[in-house]
Design a protein around this motif. Structure first.
Motif, short mmCIF file in Angstrom:
data_model
loop_
_atom_site.label_atom_id
_atom_site.label_comp_id
_atom_site.label_asym_id
_atom_site.label_seq_id
_atom_site.Cartn_x
_atom_site.Cartn_y
_atom_site.Cartn_z
N MET A 14 38.83 33.64 45.16
CA MET A 14 39.83 34.36 44.37
C MET A 14 39.86 35.85 44.74
O MET A 14 40.94 36.43 44.90
CB MET A 14 39.55 34.19 42.88
N ALA A 18 42.92 37.98 46.55
CA ALA A 18 43.49 39.19 45.97
C ALA A 18 43.43 40.34 46.98
O ALA A 18 44.39 41.10 47.14
CB ALA A 18 42.76 39.57 44.69
N GLU A 21 46.05 39.81 49.70
CA GLU A 21 47.39 40.20 49.26
C GLU A 21 47.55 41.71 49.33
O GLU A 21 48.58 42.21 49.76
CB GLU A 21 47.64 39.73 47.83
N THR A 67 47.26 31.47 48.71
CA THR A 67 47.73 32.63 47.95
C THR A 67 47.38 32.42 46.48
O THR A 67 47.27 31.30 46.01
CB THR A 67 49.26 32.82 48.07
N LEU A 68 47.21 33.52 45.79
CA LEU A 68 47.01 33.47 44.35
C LEU A 68 48.33 33.21 43.65
O LEU A 68 49.37 33.69 44.10
CB LEU A 68 46.46 34.80 43.82
N ALA A 70 50.51 33.73 40.00
CA ALA A 70 50.52 34.77 38.96
C ALA A 70 49.43 34.48 37.94
O ALA A 70 48.72 35.39 37.49
CB ALA A 70 51.89 34.83 38.29
N ARG A 73 46.03 35.60 39.26
CA ARG A 73 45.78 37.04 39.22
C ARG A 73 45.33 37.50 37.84
O ARG A 73 44.57 38.43 37.71
CB ARG A 73 47.03 37.81 39.63
N GLU A 74 45.85 36.85 36.82
CA GLU A 74 45.59 37.31 35.45
C GLU A 74 44.62 36.43 34.66
O GLU A 74 44.33 36.74 33.50
CB GLU A 74 46.91 37.44 34.70
N THR A 126 39.62 40.22 34.65
CA THR A 126 40.41 39.30 35.48
C THR A 126 40.09 39.55 36.95
O THR A 126 39.48 40.58 37.30
CB THR A 126 41.92 39.51 35.26
N ALA A 128 42.30 40.36 39.05
CA ALA A 128 43.05 41.60 39.34
C ALA A 128 42.22 42.83 38.99
O ALA A 128 42.21 43.81 39.73
CB ALA A 128 44.38 41.60 38.60
N THR A 131 39.54 43.53 41.68
CA THR A 131 39.98 43.91 43.02
C THR A 131 40.92 45.10 43.03
O THR A 131 41.23 45.62 44.09
CB THR A 131 40.67 42.71 43.71
N ARG A 132 41.34 45.55 41.87
CA ARG A 132 42.25 46.69 41.79
C ARG A 132 41.55 47.96 42.25
O ARG A 132 40.51 48.32 41.73
CB ARG A 132 42.74 46.85 40.34
#
Length: 161
Positions: A14, A18, A21, A67-68, A70, A73-74, A126, A128, A131-132
């Motif tokens: 996962m 991320a 992407e 790919t993740l 939506a 991602r959350e 999450t 996201a 990895t943010r």
């Protein structure tokens, strides 16, 4: 509490997706296996489970990849780990040789409460979030658009035992 290798590979998958992407790179089961120093077969099993959970899309073929979604991602880490690990108890009091203290023991309840606290904390995060702006470097796989494929890195040799 220690997570299984299966869950570890699921979480790494996962996070690598991320990061891929964010860097506009194609991520494959093979590139994850190389990066995680795991067999492609083990990663494929984790990817299949993630796809069943609806958090990863898979596309076969020469230009395929992962790919993740939506939802992926959350999704909270707690939710994801619960599904990958299953709802096992921290210790097995009733197994093949049941514990003689089981009728009066409070350890089982304390460990169950601790496990739920562990998951509640993970529910706050999450993929996201992890990895943010983390500056994760994805060295596996070619860019999604434009450039020619780059060779995959070879796994590091393990030291003899």
């Amino acid at each position: 509490m220690q997570l299984t290798r299966f869950t570890d590979l699921g979480l790494r998958t996962m996070m690598l997706l991320a990061a891929g992407e964010a860097e506009d790179r194609r991520v494959t089961t093979r590139s994850i296996a190389v990066g995680a120093n795991a067999s492609e077969n083990h990663v494929a099993k984790a990817v299949a489970r993630l796809a069943d959970l609806g958090v990863v899309n898979t596309q076969r073929g020469r230009v395929g990849g992962l790919t993740l979604t939506a939802a992926g991602r959350e999704a909270s880490l707690g939710w994801l780990i619960r599904r990958l690990e299953g709802d096992r108890e921290v210790i097995d009091c009733d197994g093949a040789h049941p514990c003689p203290l089981v009728s009066a023991c409070r350890l089982r309840r304390a460990l169950a409460d601790a496990k739920e606290a562990f998951y509640r904390e993970l529910d706050r995060h999450t993929i996201a979030d992890l990895t943010r702006d983390a500056g994760l470097l994805l060295i596996h796989g070619p860019p999604l658009k434009g450039a020619d494929p780059e060779p995959l890195p070879q796994p590091a040799e393990r030291a003899p035992r």
